[in-house]
Structures are given as C-alpha cells and as structure tokens.
Design a protein around this motif. Structure first.
Motif, PDB file in Angstrom:
ATOM      1  N   LEU A 144     -52.124  51.251 103.517  1.00 55.54           N
ATOM      2  CA  LEU A 144     -50.940  50.392 103.633  1.00 55.54           C
ATOM      3  C   LEU A 144     -51.096  49.072 102.858  1.00 55.54           C
ATOM      4  O   LEU A 144     -50.284  48.772 101.978  1.00 55.54           O
ATOM      5  N   PRO A 145     -52.118  48.243 103.139  1.00 57.15           N
ATOM      6  CA  PRO A 145     -52.219  46.981 102.378  1.00 57.15           C
ATOM      7  C   PRO A 145     -52.521  47.196 100.899  1.00 57.15           C
ATOM      8  O   PRO A 145     -52.106  46.389 100.056  1.00 57.15           O
ATOM      9  N   THR A 146     -53.226  48.283 100.572  1.00 56.10           N
ATOM     10  CA  THR A 146     -53.513  48.553  99.165  1.00 56.10           C
ATOM     11  C   THR A 146     -52.232  48.870  98.405  1.00 56.10           C
ATOM     12  O   THR A 146     -52.027  48.390  97.276  1.00 56.10           O
ATOM     13  N   ALA A 147     -51.358  49.657  99.013  1.00 54.60           N
ATOM     14  CA  ALA A 147     -50.088  49.986  98.360  1.00 54.60           C
ATOM     15  C   ALA A 147     -49.237  48.730  98.161  1.00 54.60           C
ATOM     16  O   ALA A 147     -48.656  48.514  97.085  1.00 54.60           O
ATOM     17  N   ILE A 148     -49.162  47.877  99.182  1.00 55.22           N
ATOM     18  CA  ILE A 148     -48.384  46.641  99.060  1.00 55.22           C
ATOM     19  C   ILE A 148     -49.014  45.726  98.021  1.00 55.22           C
ATOM     20  O   ILE A 148     -48.315  45.095  97.213  1.00 55.22           O
ATOM     21  N   PHE A 149     -50.342  45.658  98.008  1.00 58.83           N
ATOM     22  CA  PHE A 149     -51.046  44.814  97.037  1.00 58.83           C
ATOM     23  C   PHE A 149     -50.737  45.260  95.604  1.00 58.83           C
ATOM     24  O   PHE A 149     -50.423  44.429  94.741  1.00 58.83           O
ATOM     25  N   LEU A 150     -50.822  46.550  95.353  1.00 63.54           N
ATOM     26  CA  LEU A 150     -50.547  47.056  94.007  1.00 63.54           C
ATOM     27  C   LEU A 150     -49.096  46.833  93.603  1.00 63.54           C
ATOM     28  O   LEU A 150     -48.799  46.607  92.424  1.00 63.54           O
ATOM     29  N   TRP A 151     -48.197  46.898  94.557  1.00 63.63           N
ATOM     30  CA  TRP A 151     -46.779  46.615  94.308  1.00 63.63           C
ATOM     31  C   TRP A 151     -46.577  45.135  93.984  1.00 63.63           C
ATOM     32  O   TRP A 151     -45.814  44.760  93.096  1.00 63.63           O
ATOM     33  N   PRO A 174     -48.092  42.762  90.044  1.00 66.11           N
ATOM     34  CA  PRO A 174     -47.312  42.369  88.859  1.00 66.11           C
ATOM     35  C   PRO A 174     -46.184  41.388  89.169  1.00 66.11           C
ATOM     36  O   PRO A 174     -45.666  40.740  88.265  1.00 66.11           O
ATOM     37  N   LEU A 175     -45.800  41.269  90.443  1.00 68.41           N
ATOM     38  CA  LEU A 175     -44.741  40.336  90.831  1.00 68.41           C
ATOM     39  C   LEU A 175     -45.266  38.920  91.028  1.00 68.41           C
ATOM     40  O   LEU A 175     -44.497  37.951  90.964  1.00 68.41           O
ATOM     41  N   TYR A 176     -46.567  38.813  91.292  1.00 71.77           N
ATOM     42  CA  TYR A 176     -47.193  37.504  91.518  1.00 71.77           C
ATOM     43  C   TYR A 176     -47.715  37.009  90.181  1.00 71.77           C
ATOM     44  O   TYR A 176     -48.858  37.187  89.824  1.00 71.77           O
ATOM     45  N   ARG A 177     -46.822  36.378  89.424  1.00 70.92           N
ATOM     46  CA  ARG A 177     -47.105  36.021  88.036  1.00 70.92           C
ATOM     47  C   ARG A 177     -47.244  34.516  87.876  1.00 70.92           C
ATOM     48  O   ARG A 177     -46.642  33.745  88.635  1.00 70.92           O
ATOM     49  N   PRO A 178     -47.965  34.077  86.848  1.00 65.48           N
ATOM     50  CA  PRO A 178     -47.945  32.650  86.508  1.00 65.48           C
ATOM     51  C   PRO A 178     -46.542  32.259  86.044  1.00 65.48           C
ATOM     52  O   PRO A 178     -45.801  33.090  85.509  1.00 65.48           O
ATOM     53  N   PRO A 179     -46.159  31.006  86.244  1.00 65.83           N
ATOM     54  CA  PRO A 179     -44.843  30.591  85.751  1.00 65.83           C
ATOM     55  C   PRO A 179     -44.818  30.571  84.234  1.00 65.83           C
ATOM     56  O   PRO A 179     -45.856  30.396  83.582  1.00 65.83           O
ATOM     57  N   ALA A 180     -43.647  30.756  83.678  1.00 60.22           N
ATOM     58  CA  ALA A 180     -43.506  30.677  82.228  1.00 60.22           C
ATOM     59  C   ALA A 180     -43.759  29.249  81.762  1.00 60.22           C
ATOM     60  O   ALA A 180     -43.542  28.288  82.501  1.00 60.22           O
ATOM     61  N   VAL A 209     -41.320  25.705  95.744  1.00 62.15           N
ATOM     62  CA  VAL A 209     -42.221  26.682  95.128  1.00 62.15           C
ATOM     63  C   VAL A 209     -43.656  26.236  95.393  1.00 62.15           C
ATOM     64  O   VAL A 209     -43.946  25.041  95.544  1.00 62.15           O
ATOM     65  N   SER A 210     -44.530  27.208  95.416  1.00 59.42           N
ATOM     66  CA  SER A 210     -45.923  26.924  95.731  1.00 59.42           C
ATOM     67  C   SER A 210     -46.798  27.967  95.052  1.00 59.42           C
ATOM     68  O   SER A 210     -46.306  28.892  94.388  1.00 59.42           O
ATOM     69  N   GLY A 211     -48.087  27.810  95.215  1.00 62.51           N
ATOM     70  CA  GLY A 211     -49.041  28.754  94.651  1.00 62.51           C
ATOM     71  C   GLY A 211     -50.434  28.383  95.105  1.00 62.51           C
ATOM     72  O   GLY A 211     -50.674  27.272  95.598  1.00 62.51           O
ATOM     73  N   PHE A 212     -51.354  29.309  94.940  1.00 61.13           N
ATOM     74  CA  PHE A 212     -52.730  29.093  95.375  1.00 61.13           C
ATOM     75  C   PHE A 212     -53.595  28.773  94.163  1.00 61.13           C
ATOM     76  O   PHE A 212     -53.738  29.603  93.268  1.00 61.13           O
ATOM     77  N   PRO A 213     -54.154  27.561  94.117  1.00 55.51           N
ATOM     78  CA  PRO A 213     -55.038  27.216  93.010  1.00 55.51           C
ATOM     79  C   PRO A 213     -56.279  28.101  92.992  1.00 55.51           C
ATOM     80  O   PRO A 213     -56.608  28.788  93.979  1.00 55.51           O
ATOM     81  N   LEU A 214     -56.975  28.090  91.871  1.00 55.54           N
ATOM     82  CA  LEU A 214     -58.283  28.727  91.790  1.00 55.54           C
ATOM     83  C   LEU A 214     -59.205  28.060  92.799  1.00 55.54           C
ATOM     84  O   LEU A 214     -59.415  26.845  92.760  1.00 55.54           O
ATOM     85  N   GLN A 215     -59.729  28.856  93.733  1.00 56.20           N
ATOM     86  CA  GLN A 215     -60.597  28.311  94.767  1.00 56.20           C
ATOM     87  C   GLN A 215     -62.047  28.332  94.288  1.00 56.20           C
ATOM     88  O   GLN A 215     -62.623  29.393  94.061  1.00 56.20           O
ATOM     89  N   GLN A 216     -62.625  27.155  94.130  1.00 60.16           N
ATOM     90  CA  GLN A 216     -64.020  27.055  93.737  1.00 60.16           C
ATOM     91  C   GLN A 216     -64.890  27.237  94.974  1.00 60.16           C
ATOM     92  O   GLN A 216     -64.736  26.526  95.963  1.00 60.16           O
ATOM     93  N   ASP A 260     -48.395  32.453  90.652  1.00 58.90           N
ATOM     94  CA  ASP A 260     -49.852  32.459  90.503  1.00 58.90           C
ATOM     95  C   ASP A 260     -50.256  31.226  89.693  1.00 58.90           C
ATOM     96  O   ASP A 260     -49.978  31.139  88.497  1.00 58.90           O
ATOM     97  N   ILE A 261     -50.913  30.265  90.338  1.00 53.65           N
ATOM     98  CA  ILE A 261     -51.311  29.049  89.616  1.00 53.65           C
ATOM     99  C   ILE A 261     -52.836  28.986  89.426  1.00 53.65           C
ATOM    100  O   ILE A 261     -53.403  27.899  89.317  1.00 53.65           O
ATOM    101  N   THR A 262     -53.460  30.155  89.375  1.00 56.25           N
ATOM    102  CA  THR A 262     -54.904  30.205  89.153  1.00 56.25           C
ATOM    103  C   THR A 262     -55.309  29.450  87.899  1.00 56.25           C
ATOM    104  O   THR A 262     -56.335  28.762  87.877  1.00 56.25           O
ATOM    105  N   SER A 263     -54.502  29.560  86.849  1.00 57.40           N
ATOM    106  CA  SER A 263     -54.837  28.900  85.588  1.00 57.40           C
ATOM    107  C   SER A 263     -54.299  27.474  85.505  1.00 57.40           C
ATOM    108  O   SER A 263     -54.578  26.763  84.530  1.00 57.40           O
ATOM    109  N   LEU A 264     -53.561  27.046  86.528  1.00 57.77           N
ATOM    110  CA  LEU A 264     -52.924  25.732  86.479  1.00 57.77           C
ATOM    111  C   LEU A 264     -53.575  24.698  87.389  1.00 57.77           C
ATOM    112  O   LEU A 264     -53.320  23.496  87.244  1.00 57.77           O
TER     113      LEU A 264
END
Length: 378
Positions: free
Chosen positions: A20-27, A30-36, A161-168, A251-255
């Motif tokens: 169940l969580p794997t299917a939702i994760f894979l779905w 691609p929807l959890y994208r960095p902003p343009a 809007v929000s996002g999770f930074p890269l967690q060090q 996705d703000i991993t790179s931001l």
C-alpha cells in the motif's frame, strides 16, 4: 491454526501492508517536484520572517543565505524571542551593514501560546510585504529559493506552499529517523487528492519553510488561530484549507538545507514534541502502528523465521514484502540525498519511530509537560 498456515497468513498480511505505501509512494514521486525556475518573472515582494530564540550558532548563516536571495524584492525580519545568548548582537551587526535586515524584540509570551507560534504571529504583524516567508533559523536557503517558491505559490493557485529542505544528518538517530519524513509523507498522503480537494485531512507542510499569501493568512487567523500547537507544519496548512484556501507542496531539496537536531537527545525530544499532532494522535496511532509494523518491520522477521524453518512459500512472500518495504526508502535516499546506512536499516528505523510515537502518546496521557527552547508546555 498450525505454524505453517499462520506463517503464510502473516507473510500475506505483511505483503499487503508493504504494498500500500509503496504504491502511493511511486504514484506520488513524480508529482512531488521542485518548483519551476522563476528567472525573469515579476513577483510580489516578500517578507522573510525568522523567529530566533538562542540561535547564536545558526542565525548568521540563516541571514547571510537569505540576504543572498535573487530575483525578488524582500526584507528580512528577525524576532529576538527573549534570547539569553548573542543572537541579538549578531543580528544587529549584520543589520548595521544591510538595510534589508531588521531586528525586533518579542513581547512577553502570553498565557496559552506556544513560543514559536507567538513569534510567527508577531513577525507577521511587523511585515511590510504581501507574501510572508516563515523560515526557521537553522535553514539555509539557496539564492533562488524564495523567488522559485513565490512563483510556485502563484502557479499552483495556492495561498500557502511549503516543502521539506534537505535534512543534514550526522548522528545515527538523525539518519535513522529524519529521512522517514519523506517515507511517511509520500507513502501515505496522495498528492493528487491533496491538489484536488480542500479537505483539511490532506493538509501537509514543513514548519521549517512556509510561504503564504498575507491576506489569506490574516483572513484565516494565522498563527493566532493555532496558538497552542507544537506543529505549525501540519496545523497552518489545515487552517488555510478550513477557510477555503488551497495549499501545496514542492520538493525543495535543492533549494534549502537544514540541520534540525544535533544530538540523539534533541532528535528524540524534538520528534516527540510534535508526535501527538501527527502519527501519535490517539485516533491514528493504532492503525499506523499496525500498518507500519506489519509492512515495514514484520517482513524481515517473517523471512528469517521462514528460512530457518524451511517454509519456502512464506519465505518467498516475505521476500517480496521486504523488497517492497525497502523500495521507497532506497528511492528516497537517492532522490533526497539521504544516508544509505539509514536506508539499509529501514526496518529498525521504523521500529524506533513507532516506539517514539507510543512514548509521546503515553507522556501526553500521563500529563507530562513538553520542554522545548527552555519553555515548558502542558
């Protein structure tokens, strides 16, 4: 029921709970994208708001990265929330060299308020611009972060809007537990449904970085309406949705990057203080314990038992369940720059998370106070 059918049944249960969580994760992935990129766009001015209580180790870097922002007009306001260290003097020194920075003192904390929520509410009242960006003092922004997320606010037709930074992560408890943020988020929150409905139950965000439309913030009541919460990352998006405003995630991993905690004790106390407003809420903890325990912890146990007892059918089912349980965690490690060791110890990390959630709930039911930033809360 004999041992063999029981083992087979448990293996099938673990497979379903892992799927169940794997299917939702894979779905979701691609929807959890960095902003343009917001290059060459005209954007509204932003007030960057930083609550700071005893942040002398972090505040200079937080300010310097915010001041390096490009592509947008902005101001930076730091609220000195009764710091007893050198936070104020560090900010004053930077402000003396850059007119975009203001240091403001926090008024006394009123009864019934969480310290951070009060600081954010005061900061919002001091802001001059139409977009508010709440940033924790331990967050380091990339030059394009504020502009890109401001554009995302407009393009997504959202008011928050929000996002999770890269967690060090440096210590074992950090790299075991903190990466599970992405696993839980993308494994259990259907992003397509979040974007299709305003239901508060689909609300999600990260209190480390929240960018909001000021008018909607004021209309919804902002942090004053959630003054008792320890977790504005969940409660503020839910509040906006309750008032008919869209919220979204990028996705703000790179931001942005963040070193949230610096020791095992901080990790445990920090995650526990928020837990009962998330997975450890009384209505959620039992189903989530069963789902996570069966799908993420049980497959490794069943596989070991099945191999030891030569139950090959159960072993094959458990092996598939184990692969499914690991897949989101390994993909997260690659996508969100997480430590491979934490991904390899995924079942142990989930077990620790469940123990922490139950610990937090028991502490709440016993009426124990939570202490954070030298303040105690019931």
């Amino acid at each position: 029921m004999t041992a063999s059918p029981l083992l087979d049944t448990l293996a099938w249960i673990s497979l379903i709970c892992a799927l169940l969580p794997t299917a939702i994760f894979l779905w979701n992935l691609p929807l959890y994208r960095p902003p343009a990129t917001a290059a060459n766009r005209t954007l509204p001015s932003v007030s960057v708001l930083i609550p700071a209580r005893n942040e002398e180790l972090s505040i200079a870097n937080a300010l310097n990265t915010a001041l390096a922002s490009t592509g947008i007009d902005f101001e930076v306001i730091v609220l000195d929330d009764s710091s007893t260290d050198c936070t104020a003097s560090i900010v004053n020194e930077i402000a003396s060299c850059d007119h975009r920075v203001r240091l403001e003192p926090a008024p006394p904390l009123p009864a019934g308020w969480n310290g951070k929520q009060h600081a954010c509410w005061v900061l919002a009242s001091l802001a001059r611009n139409e977009v508010l960006c709440f940033v924790d003092a331990d967050v380091r922004l990339s030059p394009s972060a504020i502009a890109d997320m401001s554009a995302f606010l407009i393009d997504s037709r959202s008011k928050l809007v929000s996002g999770f930074p890269l967690q060090q992560t440096e210590t074992p408890l950090e790299w075991l537990l903190l990466p599970l943020i992405h696993f839980v988020l993308l494994g259990f929150l259907p992003l397509a449904m979040m974007r299709r409905t305003l239901a508060p139950s689909y609300a999600a965000g990260c209190g480390q970085f929240l960018l909001v439309d000021r008018a909607a913030y004021k209309s919804s009541g902002g942090h004053a309406a959630i003054r008792t919460t320890m977790h504005d990352g969940i409660r503020l998006p839910a509040l906006f949705r309750e008032h008919g405003f869209r919220t979204d995630l990028a996705d703000i991993t790179s931001l942005a990057t963040c070193r949230m905690y610096r020791s095992a004790g901080e990790v445990w106390r920090g995650l526990a203080k928020n837990a009962t407003e998330g997975l450890a809420a009384p209505a959620r903890i039992v189903p989530f314990t069963l789902l996570l325990g069966a799908g993420q912890v049980l497959p490794a146990i069943i596989l070991s038992v099945a191999l030891a007892s030569h139950r090959h059918g159960a072993a094959r089912i458990a092996a598939v369940a184990l692969i499914l349980s690991y897949l989101p965690r390994l993909l997260s490690a690659a996508r969100f720059q997480q430590r491979p060791a934490g991904a390899l110890l995924h079942p142990f990390g989930v077990l620790l998370l469940l123990i922490l959630e139950w610990y937090a709930l028991v502490q709440k039911l016993r009426g124990r106070q939570t202490t954070w930033k030298q303040r105690s809360y019931p």
